[in-house]
Design an enzyme around this catalytic site. Structure first.
Site, mmCIF file in Angstrom:
data_model
loop_
_atom_site.group_PDB
_atom_site.id
_atom_site.type_symbol
_atom_site.label_atom_id
_atom_site.label_comp_id
_atom_site.label_asym_id
_atom_site.label_seq_id
_atom_site.Cartn_x
_atom_site.Cartn_y
_atom_site.Cartn_z
ATOM 1 N N HIS A 141 22.496 40.515 43.130
ATOM 2 C CA HIS A 141 21.852 39.908 44.289
ATOM 3 C C HIS A 141 22.340 38.492 44.568
ATOM 4 C CE1 HIS A 141 19.368 37.192 41.815
ATOM 5 N NE2 HIS A 141 19.365 38.200 40.951
ATOM 6 N N HIS A 150 39.837 39.234 45.472
ATOM 7 C CA HIS A 150 39.999 40.562 44.874
ATOM 8 C C HIS A 150 39.153 40.611 43.611
ATOM 9 C CE1 HIS A 150 42.960 43.986 43.563
ATOM 10 N NE2 HIS A 150 41.693 44.282 43.309
#
Length: 226
Positions: A141, A150
């Site tokens: 979260h 990446h």
């Protein structure tokens, strides 16, 4: 009445291993019609999709009515450069989101984002444009992933982790909650980040230790972890 609009004609920019995964994902999207891919590839097809030439074909394809693209390049800086170039020509960059990924409520994605199979993105996370959330990576979260990052296969990011633009987290890297990884960083495979990482740093090990800081780090991942 049902909407019978035709699928968007889309070109894949890239013809390597990363492009293969993107092609596989987008073939499941009924809103997308793949017309081919661009890149220097030994064969004239990639997973049955025609290789139409290099990225110099982008202006011609746009003139022919192709309006959507996906930049399937593993290298962060090269992907960002090509994405901005395609957008400057007028292309809309679509997202490639695997139906086998989980995106929770209130996840915000930029454009040209790849979310691979088995990945999980939890609530109130923001993923910047042109970023890759690779196979089996998890972001808990309130994460904040910058532009053209990446997050490699199997990475685990706990809650409230931020990652700066153009950073690369290697396969299996783990980041504890609340950490900030700066822009242009490279975090080694299997590293465990338990403290903030400054911009343009190379950090490796368990726990991760900064080995080098330089003006820019360009992770060449086009032939690995893509």
């Amino acid at each position: 009445m049902r909407n019978h609009a035709l699928p968007n004609k889309t070109v894949i920019v890239g013809a390597g291993g990363h492009a293969k995964v993107i092609i596989d994902i987008l073939r499941a999207d009924t809103h997308v019609e793949l017309i081919g891919c661009l890149g220097q590839h030994a064969d004239n097809k990639l997973l049955g999709l025609a290789v139409l030439g290099g990225d110099e074909q982008l202006p011609l394809l746009y003139a022919q009515g192709v309006r959507h693209a996906f930049i399937a390049i593993g290298n962060n800086e090269r992907r960002q450069h090509l994405a901005r170039y395609a957008e400057s020509l007028g292309y809309e960059l679509i997202n490639a989101i695997s139906p086998r990924a989980y995106l929770a409520s209130n996840v915000t994605l930029g454009s040209g984002v790849a979310v691979m199979p088995g990945s999980i993105i939890q609530p109130d996370t923001i993923v910047g444009s042109y970023s890759i959330i690779n196979t089996g990576a998890t972001i808990d979260h309130d994460g904040a992933i910058g532009e053209a990052c990446h997050i490699a296969p199997g990475c685990t990011l706990s809650g409230n982790v931020s990652v700066g633009d153009l950073s690369f987290l290697g396969t299996g890297a783990k980041v504890i909650d609340g950490m900030r990884i700066g822009a242009g960083c490279m975090i080694g495979a299997g590293a465990v980040v338990i403290r903030h990482i400054p911009d343009h740093a190379l950090a490796v090990g368990v726990p991760a230790v900064v080995k080098r800081i330089q003006a820019s780090i360009e992770p060449n991942v086009s032939r690995r972890e893509t």
